[in-house]
Scaffold this motif. Structure first.
Motif, PDB file in Angstrom:
ATOM      1  N   GLU A 166       0.777  -1.322   0.215  1.00 17.87           N
ATOM      2  CA  GLU A 166       0.072  -0.020   0.032  1.00 17.87           C
ATOM      3  C   GLU A 166       0.873   1.254  -0.096  1.00 17.87           C
ATOM      4  OE1 GLU A 166      -3.606   0.725   0.264  1.00 17.87           O
ATOM      5  OE2 GLU A 166      -3.533  -0.943  -0.966  1.00 17.87           O
ATOM      6  N   HIS A 167       1.949   1.278   0.803  1.00 11.86           N
ATOM      7  CA  HIS A 167       2.654   2.385   0.665  1.00 11.86           C
ATOM      8  C   HIS A 167       3.513   2.673  -0.630  1.00 11.86           C
ATOM      9  CE1 HIS A 167       3.747   1.092   5.205  1.00 11.86           C
ATOM     10  NE2 HIS A 167       2.333   1.737   5.179  1.00 11.86           N
ATOM     11  N   HIS A 168       3.753   1.653  -1.274  1.00 15.25           N
ATOM     12  CA  HIS A 168       4.191   1.705  -2.597  1.00 15.25           C
ATOM     13  C   HIS A 168       3.261   2.519  -3.583  1.00 15.25           C
ATOM     14  CE1 HIS A 168       7.386  -1.517  -1.701  1.00 15.25           C
ATOM     15  NE2 HIS A 168       8.044  -0.230  -1.180  1.00 15.25           N
ATOM     16  N   ALA A 169       2.214   1.951  -3.237  1.00 15.12           N
ATOM     17  CA  ALA A 169       1.061   2.215  -4.251  1.00 15.12           C
ATOM     18  C   ALA A 169       0.820   3.888  -4.085  1.00 15.12           C
ATOM     19  CB  ALA A 169      -0.437   1.567  -4.034  1.00 15.12           C
ATOM     20  N   PHE A 170       0.904   4.287  -2.883  1.00 17.63           N
ATOM     21  CA  PHE A 170       0.516   5.546  -2.521  1.00 17.63           C
ATOM     22  C   PHE A 170       1.784   6.483  -2.941  1.00 17.63           C
ATOM     23  CE2 PHE A 170      -3.200   4.268  -0.002  1.00 17.63           C
ATOM     24  CZ  PHE A 170      -3.862   5.285  -0.440  1.00 17.63           C
ATOM     25  N   GLY A 171       2.924   5.769  -3.203  1.00 17.12           N
ATOM     26  CA  GLY A 171       4.158   6.519  -3.554  1.00 17.12           C
ATOM     27  C   GLY A 171       4.867   7.049  -2.471  1.00 17.12           C
ATOM     28  N   ILE A 172       4.778   6.587  -1.233  1.00 20.95           N
ATOM     29  CA  ILE A 172       5.230   7.405   0.101  1.00 20.95           C
ATOM     30  C   ILE A 172       6.123   6.266   0.766  1.00 20.95           C
ATOM     31  CG2 ILE A 172       3.308   7.035   1.262  1.00 20.95           C
ATOM     32  CD1 ILE A 172       4.062   9.834   2.545  1.00 20.95           C
ATOM     33  N   ASP A 173       7.082   6.649   1.346  1.00 18.70           N
ATOM     34  CA  ASP A 173       7.972   5.711   2.521  1.00 18.70           C
ATOM     35  C   ASP A 173       7.150   5.863   3.606  1.00 18.70           C
ATOM     36  OD1 ASP A 173      10.146   5.547   4.500  1.00 18.70           O
ATOM     37  OD2 ASP A 173      10.817   4.356   2.634  1.00 18.70           O
ATOM     38  N   ARG A 174       7.367   4.547   4.233  1.00 18.26           N
ATOM     39  CA  ARG A 174       6.339   4.434   5.375  1.00 18.26           C
ATOM     40  C   ARG A 174       7.202   5.550   6.488  1.00 18.26           C
ATOM     41  NH1 ARG A 174       5.398  -0.882   9.206  1.00 18.26           N
ATOM     42  NH2 ARG A 174       4.229   0.083  10.809  1.00 18.26           N
ATOM     43  N   LYS A 175       8.240   5.614   6.542  1.00 24.86           N
ATOM     44  CA  LYS A 175       8.810   6.671   7.684  1.00 24.86           C
ATOM     45  C   LYS A 175       8.377   7.961   7.430  1.00 24.86           C
ATOM     46  CE  LYS A 175      13.069   3.779   8.253  1.00 24.86           C
ATOM     47  NZ  LYS A 175      14.499   3.828   8.055  1.00 24.86           N
ATOM     48  N   GLU A 176       7.920   8.586   6.093  1.00 25.33           N
ATOM     49  CA  GLU A 176       7.506   9.807   5.719  1.00 25.33           C
ATOM     50  C   GLU A 176       6.174  10.048   6.058  1.00 25.33           C
ATOM     51  OE1 GLU A 176       9.155  12.703   4.173  1.00 25.33           O
ATOM     52  OE2 GLU A 176      10.780  11.344   5.190  1.00 25.33           O
ATOM     53  N   ARG A 177       5.326   9.048   6.495  1.00 28.91           N
ATOM     54  CA  ARG A 177       3.904   9.061   6.475  1.00 28.91           C
ATOM     55  C   ARG A 177       3.478  10.024   7.531  1.00 28.91           C
ATOM     56  NH1 ARG A 177       1.067   3.833   7.593  1.00 28.91           N
ATOM     57  NH2 ARG A 177       2.534   3.533   9.252  1.00 28.91           N
ATOM     58  N   SER A 178       3.833  10.348   8.652  1.00 28.48           N
ATOM     59  CA  SER A 178       3.575  10.895   9.770  1.00 28.48           C
ATOM     60  C   SER A 178       3.572  12.444   9.382  1.00 28.48           C
ATOM     61  CB  SER A 178       4.119  10.508  11.168  1.00 28.48           C
ATOM     62  OG  SER A 178       3.729   9.436  11.669  1.00 28.48           O
ATOM     63  N   ALA A 179       5.018  12.696   9.024  1.00 31.91           N
ATOM     64  CA  ALA A 179       5.300  14.105   8.617  1.00 31.91           C
ATOM     65  C   ALA A 179       4.636  14.602   7.508  1.00 31.91           C
ATOM     66  CB  ALA A 179       6.822  14.305   8.312  1.00 31.91           C
ATOM     67  N   TRP A 180       4.084  13.926   6.541  1.00 33.00           N
ATOM     68  CA  TRP A 180       3.294  14.084   5.416  1.00 33.00           C
ATOM     69  C   TRP A 180       1.986  14.517   6.015  1.00 33.00           C
ATOM     70  CZ3 TRP A 180       4.441  13.163  -0.091  1.00 33.00           C
ATOM     71  CH2 TRP A 180       3.391  13.503  -0.958  1.00 33.00           C
ATOM     72  N   PHE A 181       1.376  13.759   6.836  1.00 35.32           N
ATOM     73  CA  PHE A 181       0.061  13.825   7.452  1.00 35.32           C
ATOM     74  C   PHE A 181      -0.125  15.141   8.315  1.00 35.32           C
ATOM     75  CE2 PHE A 181      -3.463  13.252  10.265  1.00 35.32           C
ATOM     76  CZ  PHE A 181      -4.231  12.548   9.769  1.00 35.32           C
TER      77      PHE A 181
END
Length: 299
Positions: free
Chosen positions: A104-119
């Motif tokens: 799912e992370h790859h599908a959204f084009g984002i590294d898991r470690k970046e999710r919180s900061a993006w949010f």
């Protein structure tokens, strides 16, 4: 305290979505909630909710949850505002980080470690885009000067709900959201989690409306499906699945009453076993639990 009961599909497919939508409106349920999983069988939640909006006049339209990391906040703010306008103010957005699944992370084009900061950058931006006429923002991911989106949502603005049960997630709810909608939880756990949410909100100079605490409840009729039992085990090792997933409508009612007793009032029910028709499922559920929505809840 106003009890409201809606239905969701989780990440299941869209079999007879029209039957579900029509039944929820006909029987008087409060809301429909659709989840997002790019690599699963569920329809896109915003497309599904737009479909539901066109068939109903009262049913509220929720996302449980809409994945925020990896998305352009301007495009998403415009889509959600448009849905709120076209549904005459029935949108109930709930955001999340997405499933802990590398695919799912790859599908959204984002590294898991970046999710919180993006949010944390995108969610306040969406609020500003809904409320302000000229948004200036210079952040690590997004840069805008005098940006405006229209139409503005009818709600001014829509309340944003978050889920999660980890301490960091609870504190994010308090800092950023207007409501908390956790899943795979018990009444005792959410009562304790609410304390953390409200403490974080107070530290941020905010307050969560007491009416904005709810729970998503998966339920079965005969047995917890093996796939769901494995999911409970992965999220809550050593936990009896039946303590989380009530079996039968009587047990579902008792579970809802347990949440009401600790001050939670908004519920999303997710059936995990296929029934012959939505009319049958919703009719029986309405008889079993919908009087809770109409009866005065304890203060």
């Amino acid at each position: 305290m106003k009890v409201r009961i809606g239905y969701g599909l989780g990440t299941a497919g869209h079999a007879d979505l029209s039957g579900l939508v029509d039944g929820l409106e006909r029987f008087g349920f409060d809301s429909l909630w659709l989840s997002e999983q790019l690599t699963g069988t569920a329809v896109d939640p915003l497309i599904g909710l737009a479909f539901a909006a066109g068939r109903t006049t009262k049913l509220k339209l929720g996302t449980s949850v809409l994945v925020l990391p990896g998305k352009n906040p301007v495009v998403l703010a415009k889509e959600l505002a448009s849905l709120d306008v076209l549904s005459n103010g029935r949108l109930l957005p709930a955001f999340g980080l997405g499933a802990p699944n590398p695919i799912e992370h790859h599908a959204f084009g984002i590294d898991r470690k970046e999710r919180s900061a993006w949010f944390e950058e995108a969610m306040p931006l969406i609020r500003r885009l809904w409320a302000e006429d000229a948004v200036d923002h210079d952040g690590p991911r997004f840069h805008y000067e005098g940006l405006t989106i229209r139409p503005k949502p009818i709600q001014s603005p829509p309340d944003i709900w978050l889920g999660g049960r980890a301490t960091s997630e609870l504190r994010r709810v308090g800092r950023l959201s207007d409501g908390w909608l956790p899943s795979f939880c018990t009444p005792d756990e959410v009562a304790a989690g609410r304390v953390v949410v409200e403490e974080a909100a107070a530290e941020a100079g905010r307050e969560i409306d007491p009416e904005h605490f709810g729970a998503l409840i998966s339920y079965a009729r005969t047995a917890v499906p093996e796939r769901l039992a494995r999911l409970v085990e992965s999220r809550r090792p050593g936990t009896d699945p039946e303590s989380i997933v009530p079996l039968g409508l009587d047990a579902l009612r008792r579970k809802i009453e347990g949440f009401i007793a600790v001050g939670f009032s908004k519920f999303v029910l997710v059936p995990v076993e296929a029934r012959p028709t939505w009319a049958e499922e919703l009719g029986e559920a309405a008889d079993a639990v919908l009087d809770l929505q109409k009866a005065p809840a304890p203060a």
